[in-house]
Design an enzyme around this catalytic site. Structure first.
Site, short mmCIF file in Angstrom:
data_model
loop_
_atom_site.label_atom_id
_atom_site.label_comp_id
_atom_site.label_asym_id
_atom_site.label_seq_id
_atom_site.Cartn_x
_atom_site.Cartn_y
_atom_site.Cartn_z
N ARG A 62 0.84 -1.20 0.00
CA ARG A 62 0.00 0.00 0.00
C ARG A 62 0.87 1.25 0.00
NH1 ARG A 62 -4.28 -0.03 4.70
NH2 ARG A 62 -2.37 -0.70 5.71
N THR B 23 0.09 -17.53 2.26
CA THR B 23 -0.04 -17.87 3.69
C THR B 23 -0.75 -16.73 4.42
OG1 THR B 23 2.12 -16.94 4.26
CG2 THR B 23 2.08 -19.28 3.71
N ARG C 155 -4.40 -14.85 3.59
CA ARG C 155 -5.81 -15.21 3.73
C ARG C 155 -6.33 -15.66 2.37
NH1 ARG C 155 -5.04 -15.56 8.37
NH2 ARG C 155 -6.13 -14.53 10.09
N GLU D 223 -12.47 -21.75 4.32
CA GLU D 223 -11.93 -22.74 5.27
C GLU D 223 -13.02 -23.27 6.19
OE1 GLU D 223 -8.48 -21.33 7.40
OE2 GLU D 223 -7.57 -20.60 5.56
N HIS E 211 -3.76 -24.43 7.18
CA HIS E 211 -3.57 -23.19 7.96
C HIS E 211 -2.58 -23.41 9.11
CE1 HIS E 211 -5.69 -19.13 8.89
NE2 HIS E 211 -4.45 -19.12 9.37
N1 LIG Z 1 -1.12 -18.50 7.83
C1 LIG Z 1 -1.08 -18.08 9.08
O1 LIG Z 1 -1.12 -18.89 10.03
C2 LIG Z 1 -0.97 -16.64 9.39
C3 LIG Z 1 -1.46 -15.70 8.53
N2 LIG Z 1 -1.34 -14.36 8.83
C4 LIG Z 1 -1.85 -13.38 7.87
O2 LIG Z 1 -0.78 -12.57 7.45
C5 LIG Z 1 -1.23 -11.23 7.35
C6 LIG Z 1 -0.06 -10.27 7.43
O3 LIG Z 1 0.49 -10.26 8.72
P1 LIG Z 1 1.61 -9.18 9.12
O4 LIG Z 1 2.74 -9.23 8.15
O5 LIG Z 1 1.90 -9.37 10.55
O6 LIG Z 1 0.81 -7.83 8.90
P2 LIG Z 1 1.39 -6.38 8.66
O7 LIG Z 1 0.29 -5.45 8.98
O8 LIG Z 1 2.70 -6.21 9.34
O9 LIG Z 1 1.67 -6.35 7.08
C7 LIG Z 1 0.67 -6.30 6.12
C8 LIG Z 1 1.15 -5.42 4.97
O10 LIG Z 1 0.16 -5.45 3.93
C9 LIG Z 1 0.05 -4.14 3.41
N3 LIG Z 1 -1.25 -3.96 2.76
C10 LIG Z 1 -2.46 -3.75 3.33
N4 LIG Z 1 -3.39 -3.58 2.39
C11 LIG Z 1 -2.75 -3.68 1.20
C12 LIG Z 1 -3.18 -3.58 -0.14
N5 LIG Z 1 -4.45 -3.30 -0.45
N6 LIG Z 1 -2.26 -3.74 -1.12
C13 LIG Z 1 -0.97 -3.96 -0.81
N7 LIG Z 1 -0.50 -4.07 0.45
C14 LIG Z 1 -1.39 -3.93 1.43
C15 LIG Z 1 0.22 -3.23 4.62
O11 LIG Z 1 0.58 -1.92 4.23
C16 LIG Z 1 1.33 -3.95 5.37
O12 LIG Z 1 2.60 -3.52 4.95
C17 LIG Z 1 -2.26 -11.12 8.51
O13 LIG Z 1 -3.19 -10.10 8.28
C18 LIG Z 1 -2.92 -12.48 8.47
O14 LIG Z 1 -4.04 -12.45 7.62
C19 LIG Z 1 -0.73 -13.94 9.97
C20 LIG Z 1 -0.22 -14.86 10.86
C21 LIG Z 1 -0.32 -16.27 10.66
O1 LIG Z 2 -3.08 -15.17 13.50
C1 LIG Z 2 -3.48 -15.30 12.34
O2 LIG Z 2 -3.80 -14.34 11.63
C2 LIG Z 2 -3.62 -16.65 11.79
O3 LIG Z 2 -3.90 -16.81 10.65
C3 LIG Z 2 -3.39 -17.81 12.66
O4 LIG Z 2 -2.28 -17.74 13.37
#
Ligand SMILES: NC(=O)C1=CN([C@@H]2O[C@H](COP(=O)(O)OP(=O)(O)OC[C@H]3O[C@@H](n4cnc5c(N)ncnc54)[C@H](O)[C@@H]3O)[C@@H](O)[C@H]2O)C=CC1
Ligand SMILES: O=C(O)C(=O)CO
Length: 328
Positions: free
Chosen positions: A181, A241, A243, A272, A290
């Site tokens: 973004r 990884t 959503r 899911e 997941h």
């Molecule tokens: N598979 C899993 O178990 C897990 C999945 N996640 C997912 O990972 C995502 C990211 O986590 P973090 O890196 O900690 O979040 P974060 O907030 O640090 O990073 C997300 C990035 O995406 C950018 N962003 C937001 N909207 C955007 C758009 N429209 N176009 C381009 N970039 C955009 C933001 O500016 C930010 O830099 C979480 O929201 C969650 O959905 C998180 C933890 C575990």
């Molecule tokens: O925390 C999250 O966002 C997950 O997807 C599961 O850890």
């Protein structure tokens, strides 16, 4: 005189050490058999609770929030993503929302890197051959994958996890490209040797591997639409990884089946726990249930964050991981 402990509803089973600590600190109501709670059960919980601790599988929507009792003041999500919660509705009702950022960054980045390696190098296909007992021995042209060293990785969402993936991929000899973004500070770009693409479309057309790390928000729903997926090279791989909702899963499945994309590594899905059957039977797809952040250490750290958020809030201070609608 001791203060009454807040009633804290926890919707799913958490690690024992976390539940024990929560029981010491709060009037904690646990989900002993770990069943996914129905909307009716969630509604009953918010009617009684001071604090709700949901997880990524609970839909805390406007209808549930409309039934919140007068005492519900905090939703302390056990999870990083907050797309399971209508944050705006909560905010309008004076209910604060917190999440658990940071502590699952490295685990999720590890799993992402595992998929970036596993898909082009055909690891799950190799595993199936070994399990079938049908391996006839080495041959120069047997099960050739594609090299990742020297290839271009396009990261969508250069936040915590995106940057942690970039660090790993750099060490594996990939060149780092990203769309976000907002452009990240120059020192981060320099450290990661990362190239910024303002145009997602242009980046997609040039990458060998694309990895998704943005949150699911109204703006990112189907960010990888059919049109955008078709911009990717036929030999490219997609890893998600973040959503499932960020990708048009049906189009992705059809393209993989038709050979219009080389492969995919998916940890998250649009509906899911349902998974498109076309993805399940495709040999060029590695699917995980997941598991991105699923380590014991990570879950305990998440629990600790939830506890700190609740304690800080109950002590009358701003919780460290407050999520505001304007942040989404
Ligand atoms: N598979 C899993 O178990 C897990 C999945 N996640 C997912 O990972 C995502 C990211 O986590 P973090 O890196 O900690 O979040 P974060 O907030 O640090 O990073 C997300 C990035 O995406 C950018 N962003 C937001 N909207 C955007 C758009 N429209 N176009 C381009 N970039 C955009 C933001 O500016 C930010 O830099 C979480 O929201 C969650 O959905 C998180 C933890 C575990
Ligand atoms: O925390 C999250 O966002 C997950 O997807 C599961 O850890």
């Amino acid at each position: 005189m001791s203060r009454k402990k807040p009633i804290v509803f926890v919707t799913r089973k958490l690690p024992d050490v976390v539940e024990t600590r929560m029981r010491e600190l709060f009037d904690t109501r646990l989900n002993a058999d770990d069943h996914p709670m129905t909307q009716a059960e969630l509604t009953a919980a918010v009617a009684e609770a001071d604090v709700l601790v949901p997880t990524v599988t609970d839909r805390i929507d406007a209808a549930v929030l409309a039934k919140a009792g007068p005492n519900l003041k905090l939703i302390a999500n056990f999870g990083n993503g907050v797309d399971n919660i209508d944050v705006e509705s909560a905010n309008n009702r004076g209910i604060a929302v917190t999440n658990t950022p940071g502590v699952l960054t490295e685990d999720t980045a590890d799993m992402t890197m595992a998929l970036i390696l596993a898909v082009p190098r055909r690891m799950s296909e190799g595993l199936k051959v070994m399990e079938s007992g049908e391996w006839t021995g080495w041959s120069p042209t047997f099960m050739l994958g594609r090299r990742i060293w020297g290839k271009r990785l396009g990261i969508i969402g250069m936040g915590r996890i995106g940057q942690a993936v970039a660090r790993r991929a750099l060490a594996f000899g990939m060149s780092i490209h990203y769309h976000n973004r907002r452009r990240v500070p120059a020192e981060i770009e320099d450290r990661l040797e990362a190239t910024y693409w303002e145009s997602l479309d242009q980046m997609l057309a040039r990458m060998d591997v694309v990895s998704i790390h943005c949150p699911h928000t109204p703006a990112t729903y189907h960010l990888l639409s059919g049109r955008r997926l078709k911009l990717m090279k036929k030999e490219a791989y997609l890893v998600n990884t973040a959503r499932g909702e960020v990708v048009d899963e049906n189009t992705l499945a059809r393209m993989l089946e038709a050979g219009d994309l080389a492969g995919a590594g998916l940890d998250v899905f649009e509906h899911e726990p349902a998974v498109n059957p076309k993805l399940v039977k495709n040999d060029h797809v590695v699917l995980l249930p997941h598991l991105g952040s699923a380590t014991l250490e990570g879950r305990i750290d998440m629990g600790e964050k939830v506890i700190i958020n609740i304690k800080t809030f109950m002590d009358g201070h701003r919780p460290p991981d407050r999520v505001l609608p304007s942040m989404l």
